[in-house]
Design a protein around this motif. Structure first.
Motif, PDB file in Angstrom:
ATOM      1  N   ARG A  85      31.165  60.154  33.557  1.00 54.61           N
ATOM      2  CA  ARG A  85      30.887  58.736  33.793  1.00 54.61           C
ATOM      3  C   ARG A  85      32.154  57.962  34.165  1.00 54.61           C
ATOM      4  N   ILE A  86      33.312  58.636  34.108  1.00 48.47           N
ATOM      5  CA  ILE A  86      34.588  57.977  34.402  1.00 48.47           C
ATOM      6  C   ILE A  86      35.077  58.401  35.791  1.00 48.47           C
ATOM      7  N   ARG A  87      35.366  57.409  36.648  1.00 44.38           N
ATOM      8  CA  ARG A  87      36.006  57.676  37.943  1.00 44.38           C
ATOM      9  C   ARG A  87      37.439  57.153  37.869  1.00 44.38           C
ATOM     10  N   THR A  88      38.353  57.857  38.505  1.00 43.49           N
ATOM     11  CA  THR A  88      39.758  57.465  38.452  1.00 43.49           C
ATOM     12  C   THR A  88      40.254  56.996  39.812  1.00 43.49           C
ATOM     13  N   GLY A  89      41.339  56.261  39.796  1.00 49.85           N
ATOM     14  CA  GLY A  89      41.944  55.791  41.032  1.00 49.85           C
ATOM     15  C   GLY A  89      43.286  55.162  40.747  1.00 49.85           C
ATOM     16  N   ASN A  90      43.889  54.557  41.756  1.00 44.97           N
ATOM     17  CA  ASN A  90      45.192  53.918  41.553  1.00 44.97           C
ATOM     18  C   ASN A  90      45.138  52.452  41.978  1.00 44.97           C
ATOM     19  N   LEU A  91      46.133  51.704  41.531  1.00 45.09           N
ATOM     20  CA  LEU A  91      46.123  50.256  41.701  1.00 45.09           C
ATOM     21  C   LEU A  91      46.485  49.783  43.108  1.00 45.09           C
ATOM     22  N   GLU A  92      46.809  50.707  43.995  1.00 46.20           N
ATOM     23  CA  GLU A  92      47.083  50.322  45.380  1.00 46.20           C
ATOM     24  C   GLU A  92      45.892  50.618  46.286  1.00 46.20           C
ATOM     25  N   ASP A  93      45.324  51.814  46.136  1.00 47.53           N
ATOM     26  CA  ASP A  93      44.240  52.223  47.028  1.00 47.53           C
ATOM     27  C   ASP A  93      42.859  51.760  46.553  1.00 47.53           C
ATOM     28  N   HIS A  94      42.705  51.528  45.257  1.00 42.36           N
ATOM     29  CA  HIS A  94      41.357  51.335  44.721  1.00 42.36           C
ATOM     30  C   HIS A  94      41.166  50.031  43.965  1.00 42.36           C
ATOM     31  N   ILE A  95      42.158  49.151  43.989  1.00 43.93           N
ATOM     32  CA  ILE A  95      42.031  47.919  43.204  1.00 43.93           C
ATOM     33  C   ILE A  95      40.876  47.053  43.685  1.00 43.93           C
ATOM     34  N   SER A  96      40.509  47.158  44.942  1.00 45.37           N
ATOM     35  CA  SER A  96      39.392  46.341  45.456  1.00 45.37           C
ATOM     36  C   SER A  96      38.078  46.675  44.763  1.00 45.37           C
ATOM     37  N   LYS A  97      37.990  47.889  44.184  1.00 44.18           N
ATOM     38  CA  LYS A  97      36.757  48.322  43.532  1.00 44.18           C
ATOM     39  C   LYS A  97      36.474  47.550  42.235  1.00 44.18           C
ATOM     40  N   VAL A  98      37.474  46.809  41.735  1.00 42.01           N
ATOM     41  CA  VAL A  98      37.209  46.010  40.527  1.00 42.01           C
ATOM     42  C   VAL A  98      36.186  44.917  40.814  1.00 42.01           C
ATOM     43  N   SER A  99      35.940  44.635  42.087  1.00 45.45           N
ATOM     44  CA  SER A  99      34.932  43.633  42.443  1.00 45.45           C
ATOM     45  C   SER A  99      33.531  44.073  42.015  1.00 45.45           C
ATOM     46  N   GLU A 100      33.360  45.377  41.790  1.00 42.25           N
ATOM     47  CA  GLU A 100      32.053  45.910  41.386  1.00 42.25           C
ATOM     48  C   GLU A 100      31.866  45.866  39.867  1.00 42.25           C
ATOM     49  N   ALA A 101      32.944  45.563  39.130  1.00 35.94           N
ATOM     50  CA  ALA A 101      32.897  45.644  37.664  1.00 35.94           C
ATOM     51  C   ALA A 101      32.292  44.393  37.038  1.00 35.94           C
ATOM     52  N   ASP A 102      31.618  44.586  35.910  1.00 39.35           N
ATOM     53  CA  ASP A 102      31.084  43.471  35.130  1.00 39.35           C
ATOM     54  C   ASP A 102      32.080  43.009  34.070  1.00 39.35           C
ATOM     55  N   TRP A 103      33.073  43.863  33.809  1.00 42.22           N
ATOM     56  CA  TRP A 103      34.082  43.544  32.793  1.00 42.22           C
ATOM     57  C   TRP A 103      35.348  44.300  33.193  1.00 42.22           C
ATOM     58  N   ILE A 104      36.451  43.581  33.299  1.00 42.42           N
ATOM     59  CA  ILE A 104      37.745  44.201  33.603  1.00 42.42           C
ATOM     60  C   ILE A 104      38.608  44.118  32.348  1.00 42.42           C
ATOM     61  N   ILE A 105      39.156  45.261  31.924  1.00 39.30           N
ATOM     62  CA  ILE A 105      39.987  45.305  30.719  1.00 39.30           C
ATOM     63  C   ILE A 105      41.388  45.771  31.104  1.00 39.30           C
ATOM     64  N   GLU A 106      42.362  44.934  30.843  1.00 44.16           N
ATOM     65  CA  GLU A 106      43.768  45.280  31.116  1.00 44.16           C
ATOM     66  C   GLU A 106      44.387  45.934  29.895  1.00 44.16           C
ATOM     67  N   VAL A 107      44.989  47.121  30.111  1.00 43.65           N
ATOM     68  CA  VAL A 107      45.606  47.865  29.010  1.00 43.65           C
ATOM     69  C   VAL A 107      46.961  48.408  29.477  1.00 43.65           C
ATOM     70  N   VAL A 108      47.765  47.567  30.116  1.00 44.90           N
ATOM     71  CA  VAL A 108      49.062  48.038  30.606  1.00 44.90           C
ATOM     72  C   VAL A 108      50.129  47.798  29.541  1.00 44.90           C
ATOM     73  N   VAL A 109      51.370  48.120  29.872  1.00 41.36           N
ATOM     74  CA  VAL A 109      52.478  48.026  28.935  1.00 41.36           C
ATOM     75  C   VAL A 109      52.593  46.608  28.370  1.00 41.36           C
ATOM     76  N   GLU A 110      53.050  46.511  27.113  1.00 36.40           N
ATOM     77  CA  GLU A 110      53.121  45.221  26.417  1.00 36.40           C
ATOM     78  C   GLU A 110      54.322  44.391  26.885  1.00 36.40           C
ATOM     79  N   ARG A 111      54.267  43.977  28.140  1.00 31.12           N
ATOM     80  CA  ARG A 111      55.287  43.070  28.694  1.00 31.12           C
ATOM     81  C   ARG A 111      54.587  41.954  29.454  1.00 31.12           C
ATOM     82  N   LEU A 112      54.895  40.729  29.083  1.00 30.10           N
ATOM     83  CA  LEU A 112      54.205  39.578  29.659  1.00 30.10           C
ATOM     84  C   LEU A 112      54.357  39.523  31.176  1.00 30.10           C
ATOM     85  N   ASP A 113      55.575  39.809  31.679  1.00 30.33           N
ATOM     86  CA  ASP A 113      55.782  39.702  33.129  1.00 30.33           C
ATOM     87  C   ASP A 113      54.915  40.693  33.890  1.00 30.33           C
TER      88      ASP A 113
END
Length: 801
Positions: A85-113
Motif C-alpha cells: 500500500r506504500i509507494r515511494t518517490g523523491n521530493l524533486e520528481d514526485h512532489i506534485s503527487k501530493v496534490s492527490e493526498a487527503d493529508w500531508i504529514i511532514e517528518v523531516v529533520v528537526e530544523r525550523l529552516d
C-alpha cells in the motif's frame, strides 16, 4: 464537509517517517512516501555504472529507509502484504503527487529552516483544504506556519506520533494560531477511531505534554539516583513492572531509545523553558555528559548503561555501568524489603500506598520520585493543558505507564501525597488545595460506569469526554456484577449482553475460570441474549493452568487429569453450541487455552495487537482443549474438489507443530486461527469490548439459532498419517527436532489424521476430541514432558529436550 482519508503523503522516510507510513498502510490507507534525492553515488551504484539521473538512484534514500523499517523487529507493519500500500518517490520528481493526498504529514529533520523550506515547496502542489501537519517533537507550531497562506494555516497543526508509531498509542495534536476547530475535531476522532490512538489535544508549549512530563520524570530520576547513591540495577528494579511500567524500566529503556535522543529533547527543554520551576533538572548530570562524550548511547552504539560482553568461549554476559567510576562491572542483584510486601498485591494501583510507606531505601526513593512527579505535573496545568486527564493519558499512551501521575496520586491519597511532598520540600499547585477545599477529595471519580475528573475552571468533577465508544470494566464491575468466583467476574453490559472477565493470575484458564464460563452461559441462556468473553488485563490469556496439569501429572492422578481436560473440552464445545451467540475479544498474548477459547466462539473481535497461537508443543503436549480437533475441522472445511487435501491438512498441522504465534491479528488469518469473513480486527483496543458487544447483539437480533454439532468432518486416515510420519522422521534425522518433539508431532499426526483409518472417512467432533484427549494424557506420562512443564513454570520459557 465530511472528510475521508484515502491517501496520505508522508514527507521524510527516516525511522519515524517510515514508521508512520507503515501504520497508515496497516489501516488500509494508500501512502506516498517521499524523501530527498541523493547528492552522490554510493559504492554499489558506482560499481554498476549508474548515474545520479537513474531512477533507482534518485529513490535510493526513501527505498532503503522503508526496507530497513520493514526488516526491523518488532515489525512496524501488521502483515507483510500491507507494505504494497506504500509507494515511494523523491521530493524533486514526485512532489506534485501530493496534490492527490487527503493529508500531508511532514517528518523531516528537526530544523525550523528546513521544515519551512519543505512547507514552501509543498504549498505549491497541495490542493486547498488538504490537511497538512508536522510530526515535530518540539518546534513551536506557530513558527512553522509563519509566512504560509491563510488556507495552509487554517489546515495546519502538529500531529506528534510516538516511536514506534504502531505500538505507542499517544497521538498529540497541537493547534497553530489559526488552525480551524473542524480540523482539530477531525484529527482527534480520526486518531482514536482509525489509527487506534489515544488522541490528546495539547497546547503549543515546548515538548508538548508527553515529552514535557516524561523527560522531566527521567531527568529528575537521573539526579535522584546520583544523590541517593543508587545503582542502575536498583533503579530498574524499582521502576519496572512493580509500578506498572515496562520490564525495561528506566535505564534499559534509555539504552533502547538512545541516550542521544533523550539528551537532545532534554537540552531543548533546558533552553526552551527557562521559567520552569524545575529548570535545573533538565541540565545533564556529569555522568550523562561523559557518556555522551564517549558516545555510549545504548543499543545503537553497543554500550550505554548496560553493555553486552562476549567471552573467549563465545558466551556473552551483560555488564552494568557503575555511575561513580563509569566502568562496567558484573551485575548486582537488587533486593528491597518494601518490594517483598507487594508480592501478594496483584493490582498495581494498590501497591503505591505500600511503596511510599517503605522504611528502606526503596521507600525513600519512591517518596522522592513521586513527590517530584506530582508537584511537576500539577504545576503544568494550565500551562501545557487545561485538563489533568490529558497528562495521565499522555503518560500512559506515550510512555507505557499503567497509571498517570494523577492516578498514582489518587491511589496514594491526595492529602497523603501533599504531606509527602512537603516533607520533600515541594509544594503542589494552588489549584490542588482549592480542589480539596471545594469538596473533591480525589482527581477522579466513577459514577454510573463513567470516569469523571476535576475540572479547574468549573471547580467540579466533569465527565471525561469520548467514553461513549468505550466500555471500561473497572468502572462497571461492582455495579454490574451478575456472578463472580476467584477466576472470573460476569458483568451485565446492558442490552441483554453479558461479559465474562477473567481475573485469575495472568488470566490462566483453570477450574474456576471454566466454572465461570459455564455459569455465564447458564445465566445468558436463561435471561440474556448473548455472551462476550473479554478483559482489560495485560494479556487476554496465557493459556491453561499448567501448574495444575503438572501437579496432577507428577502425582499420576490420571483419572482426575482426564476429567479436567474433558471439562475444558466440554466448556469449549459449550461456547460453540450454546443457545446464545458467543463472542471472544482477544488481545495481546492469547496462547494455548486462550486461543482454543477464541477458536470456539461464534465470532472473534480481535485487537490488532493480538499475538495468538497454539503453543502447547513448548510444554510437551498437544492442544487438548479442542484446539487439535478444531484445526482438523478447519482444514477439512477448506478441502475442495480435485484439491490436494493433504497439503491443506499439513498447513494446519504445522501451525500447531511449529507453535506458530501471529505477530498481529491480521497474521492469524494466514493460519486460519482467525477466519476471513467471520472474525474481525479492531485497531483501537479501547473500543474492542463495545464493538464485541455490538456484534453479539447483532447476531442475537438477527435470529441466532443454536448450531448443530458436526458429524461429517473428513479425515484422511493412513494417507495423512504416513506422510506426517515420514516428515517427522526426516526432521529428526536432519536434527531439526528432538526425539521428544518427534513423539509429540506423531501424537498430533494421529489425531489430525483421524487415527489409523484405512481410508478417508467422516467422523464427529467428539471422535476427534476423544483422540485429542487420549494423546494429551499419554504425553503427560512422559518424563520429558514433565521437564518441559516444570521448566515453563520455573523459568517462564520453553525447554528444548
Amino acid at each position: 464537509m465530511k472528510r475521508r482519508i484515502n491517501k496520505v503523503a508522508v514527507i521524510g522516510s527516516g525511522i519515524m517517517g517510515s514508521g508512520i507510513a507503515c501504520h497508515f498502510a496497516n489501516i488500509g490507507v494508500e501512502v506516498l512516501l517521499l524523501d530527498i534525492v541523493p547528492r552522490e553515488l554510493n559504492a554499489t551504484e558506482k560499481k554498476k555504472g549508474l548515474s545520479l539521473e537513474d531512477g533507482q538512484v534518485r529513490n535510493r534514500i526513501v527505498n532503503d529507509s522503508l526496507q530497513s523499517a520493514l526488516k526491523s523487529k518488532p515489525s512496524p507493519i501488521y502483515h507483510k502484504d500491507f507494505a504494497n500500500r506504500i509507494r515511494t518517490g523523491n521530493l524533486e520528481d514526485h512532489i506534485s503527487k501530493v496534490s492527490e493526498a487527503d493529508w500531508i504529514i511532514e517528518v523531516v529533520v528537526e530544523r525550523l529552516d528546513i521544515k519551512k523550506q519543505v512547507f514552501e515547496n509543498l504549498e505549491k502542489h497541495r490542493k486547498e483544504g488538504t490537511i497538512i501537519t508536522s510530526n515535530t517533537s518540539g518546534i513551536p507550531i506557530q513558527q512553522m506556519s509563519e509566512g504560509r497562506s491563510e488556507d495552509f494555516q487554517k489546515h495546519f497543526c502538529g500531529t506528534h506520533f510516538f516511536n514506534p508509531p504502531r505500538y505507542l498509542r499517544l497521538f498529540e495534536i497541537i493547534p497553530g494560531p489559526k488552525t480551524s476547530e473542524e480540523v482539530l475535531q477531525f484529527l482527534n476522532e480520526y486518531g482514536e477511531k482509525f489509527l487506534g490512538k489515544t488522541s490528546v489535544v495539547a497546547k503549543d508549549t515546548p515538548a508538548f505534554i508527553g515529552n514535557r512530563v516524561g523527560i522531566f520524570s527521567i531527568m529528575s530520576l537521573f539526579h535522584t539516583v546520583k544523590d541517593m547513591g543508587m545503582t542502575i540495577e536498583e533503579v530498574d528494579k524499582l521502576t519496572g513492572p512493580v509500578i506498572g511500567r515496562q520490564k525495561s524500566a528506566t535505564f534499559r529503556t534509555v539504552d533502547v531509545v538512545g541516550l542521544d535522543t533523550l539528551v537532545h529533547v532534554a537540552n531543548g527543554l533546558h533552553k526552551g523553558v527557562p521559567q520552569d520551576e524545575a529548570h535545573h533538572l533538565f541540565a545533564m548530570p556529569d555522568y550523562i555528559n561523559t557518556m555522551v562524550e564517549n558516545e555510549w548511547f545504548g543499543s545503537k552504539s553497543g554500550q550505554g548503561f548496560y553493555k553486552k560482553i562476549k567471552s573467549d568461549n563465545g558466551s556473552s554476559e551483560i555488564k552494568s555501568l557503575d555511575l561513580n567510576t563509569l566502568e562496567y562491572r558484573d551485575q548486582k542483584k537488587a533486593n528491597f524489603a518494601t518490594l517483598e510486601q507487594t508480592k501478594t498485591i496483584d493490582k498495581v494501583a494498590e501497591r503505591f500506598p505500600v511503596l511510599v510507606n517503605g522504611k528502606d531505601k526503596a521507600g525513600e526513593f519512591y517518596r522522592k520520585n513521586f513527590s517530584a512527579l506530582f508537584a511537576y505535573a500539577s504545576h503544568r496545568i494550565p500551562e501545557i493543558t487545561d485538563q489533568l486527564y490529558k497528562i495521565d493519558d499522555a503518560m500512559k499512551a506515550g510512555f507505557g505507564w499503567e497509571h498517570g501521575p494523577f492516578q498514582i496520586w489518587d491511589a496514594i491519597g491526595v492529602e497523603k501525597g501533599i504531606e509527602m511532598m512537603k516533607a520533600e520540600g515541594k509544594e503542589p499547585a494552588t489549584w490542588v488545595n482549592e480542589m480539596l477545599e471545594s469538596g473533591s477529595k480525589s482527581f477522579y471519580t466513577v459514577k454510573n460506569g463513567n470516569s469523571y475528573y476535576y475540572d479547574l475552571e468549573k471547580k467540579e468533577q466533569v465527565k471525561v469526554p469520548g467514553q461513549d465508544a468505550f466500555i471500561i470494566l473497572d468502572n462497571i464491575r461492582e455495579s454490574k456484577e451478575v456472578f463472580s468466583n476467584s477466576g472470573v467476574v460476569v458483568e451485565d453490559l446492558g442490552d441483554g449482553i453479558l461479559n465474562v472477565e477473567f481475573r485469575s493470575k495472568m488470566n490462566a484458564i483453570g477450574g474456576d475460570v471454566l466454572d465461570g464460563i459455564n455459569k455465564a452461559i447458564d445465566i445468558a441462556e436463561k435471561d440474556y441474549q448473548g455472551l462476550v468473553v473479554a478483559n482489560n488485563g495485560k494479556n487476554f490469556s496465557v493459556g491453561a493452568n499448567i501448574g495444575m496439569i503438572f501437579m496432577m501429572a507428577v502425582e499420576q492422578e490420571y483419572d482426575e487429569l482426564n476429567m479436567a481436560i474433558k471439562y475444558f473440552q466440554d466448556t469449549m464445545m459449550r461456547m460453540r453450541y450454546s443457545a446464545i451467540p458467543t463472542v471472544a475479544a482477544p488481545h495481546a498474548m492469547t496462547l494455548g487455552g486462550g486461543c482454543e477459547l477464541s477458536l470456539h466462539a461464534d465470532k472473534v473481535v480481535a485487537a490488532a495487537e493480538t499475538y495468538i497461537g497454539l503453543v502447547e508443543f513448548g510444554v510437551g503436549v498437544i492442544p487438548g482443549g479442542g484446539g487439535s480437533k478444531e484445526m482438523t475441522l478447519r482444514a477439512a472445511e477448506t478441502f475442495q474438489k480435485d484439491d490436494v487435501e493433504l497439503n491443506r491438512l499439513r498447513e494446519h498441522f504445522l501451525t500447531i507443530g511449529m507453535a506458530k504465534v501471529s505477530t498481529s491479528a491480521y497474521e492469524a488469518y494466514d493460519t486460519n486461527i482467525l477466519q476471513k469473513g467471520k472474525d474481525i480486527v479492531v485497531v483501537n483496543p479501547d473500543r474492542q469490548l463495545a464493538i464485541a458487544k455490538k456484534h453479539a447483539l447483532l447476531m442475537a437480533e438477527n435470529g441466532y439459532t443454536k448450531p448443530i454439532p458436526k458429524k461429517d468432518i473428513k479425515v484422511l486416515g493412513k494417507q495423512a498419517l504416513g506422510a506426517f510420519y515420514v516428515g517427522t522422521d526426516q526432521m529428526f534425522a536432519g536434527k531439526y527436532i528432538s526425539e521428544h518433539d518427534k513423539k509429540i508431532a506423531n501424537k498430533l499426526a494421529y489425531v489430525m489424521a483421524g487415527g489409523d483409518l484405512s481410508e478417508a472417512s467422516y467422523v464427529s467432533e467428539q471422535y476427534l476430541l476423544d483422540l485429542e484427549r487420549e494423546a494429551f494424557l499419554s504425553l503427560t506420562g512422559e518424563r520429558k514432558t514433565l521437564e518441559r512443564l516444570q521448566h515453563m513454570l520455573q523459568k517462564g520459557k520453553p525447554l528444548r529436550n
